[in-house]
Design an enzyme around this catalytic site. Structure first.
Site, mmCIF file in Angstrom:
data_model
loop_
_atom_site.group_PDB
_atom_site.id
_atom_site.type_symbol
_atom_site.label_atom_id
_atom_site.label_comp_id
_atom_site.label_asym_id
_atom_site.label_seq_id
_atom_site.Cartn_x
_atom_site.Cartn_y
_atom_site.Cartn_z
ATOM 1 N N LYS A 164 51.579 34.640 33.597
ATOM 2 C CA LYS A 164 51.588 36.102 33.725
ATOM 3 C C LYS A 164 52.985 36.600 33.364
ATOM 4 O O LYS A 164 53.995 36.133 33.907
ATOM 5 C CB LYS A 164 51.235 36.470 35.168
ATOM 6 C CG LYS A 164 50.568 37.808 35.334
ATOM 7 C CD LYS A 164 50.093 37.943 36.778
ATOM 8 C CE LYS A 164 49.539 39.315 37.058
ATOM 9 N NZ LYS A 164 49.339 39.533 38.495
HETATM 10 O O1 LIG Z 1 49.725 42.143 40.039
HETATM 11 C C1 LIG Z 1 48.732 42.850 39.993
HETATM 12 C C2 LIG Z 1 48.152 43.513 41.154
HETATM 13 O O2 LIG Z 1 46.791 43.795 40.872
HETATM 14 C C3 LIG Z 1 48.915 44.719 41.622
HETATM 15 O O3 LIG Z 1 48.226 45.343 42.667
HETATM 16 P P1 LIG Z 1 48.968 46.398 43.613
HETATM 17 O O4 LIG Z 1 49.376 47.575 42.800
HETATM 18 O O5 LIG Z 1 47.948 46.756 44.657
HETATM 19 O O6 LIG Z 1 50.173 45.702 44.191
#
Ligand SMILES: O=C[C@H](O)COP(=O)(O)O
Length: 228
Positions: free
Chosen positions: A88
């Site tokens: 990622k």
């Molecule tokens: O890293 C990806 C996540 O889906 C981010 O989710 P979030 O905005 O709830 O922290």
């Protein structure tokens, strides 16, 4: 649409995997920190996740390096943990360059922190296997995260990126930063390939009050049948 779990919590992953519908896991530095993760245990933790899920379930592990060469080094190390690890990488110039290098080596990349159509197209041209538009965080700044996701899905669908990706594989859009079951509904309706959801939201996706009420009445009526 496929369901990924957005967590680094092994118990959540084990439970969701046992439901039989889990297609992958995504993690990020915040999620790893939330479970009390330690730096020197990070690779071992990603391996534990890979051991829980089916061998064909992609597990995203994020690089926190900031230069192309460091991200590429990180990416190679992460990819060596297990065959289903996806690296990622944040959407930024150095990240794009690293994505190109890793894709050329056959290492799949999930390009994260994507908020716009141009970012998504650049990620695709750099060879990303997955692109993760963030819905909730866009909503957080009074923008329309679902509309942005829809734009990304349509824009990516307009073009053939098979010459850009690892082995010509098709790019998949991961609806990320999902905050509600309705986000999942809307992501599915617009044709997002994957929704990566926190465990709490995944549980909400299973539940409905009419399902509970119907089940209760069926069980009561079945008791009557047994006593008849
Ligand atoms: O890293 C990806 C996540 O889906 C981010 O989710 P979030 O905005 O709830 O922290």
């Amino acid at each position: 649409m496929k369901f990924f779990l957005d967590t680094a919590d092994l118990a959540e992953i084990e439970e969701a995997a046992s439901w039989g519908a889990l297609a992958g896991v995504t993690t990020n530095p915040t999620l790893y920190s939330r479970i009390g993760g330690k730096l020197d245990d990070f690779h071992a933790h990603i391996k534990r996740i890979c051991d829980i899920v089916a061998p064909d379930c992609p597990v995203s592990a994020e690089s926190v390096a900031m230069t192309r060469d460091e991200i590429v080094r990180d990416g190679r190390e992460l990819a060596a943990i297990a065959p289903n690890v996806v690296v990622k990488i944040p959407t930024m110039v150095e990240g794009l360059a690293a994505t190109r290098a890793l894709a050329d080596e056959g290492i799949p990349v999930n390009m994260t922190l994507c908020f716009t159509v141009p970012q998504a197209i650049l990620a695709a041209r750099a060879g990303a296997r997955y692109i993760s538009p963030f819905v909730g965080r866009f909503d957080d700044i009074s923008e329309d995260g679902l509309a942005q996701l829809d734009d990304v899905v349509r824009a990516i669908g307009n073009y053939d990126f098979s010459e850009d990706t690892v082995n010509g594989e098709q790019i998949e859009i991961i609806a990320a930063s999902i905050r509600s079951a309705n986000h999942v509904t809307q992501a599915a309706l617009m044709g997002a390939d994957i929704a990566t959801v926190p465990f709490g939201i995944l549980k909400k996706c299973v539940q409905h009050p009419l399902t509970d009420r119907g089940l209760e009445s069926f069980l009561k009526d079945w008791e009557k049948v047994q006593n008849a």
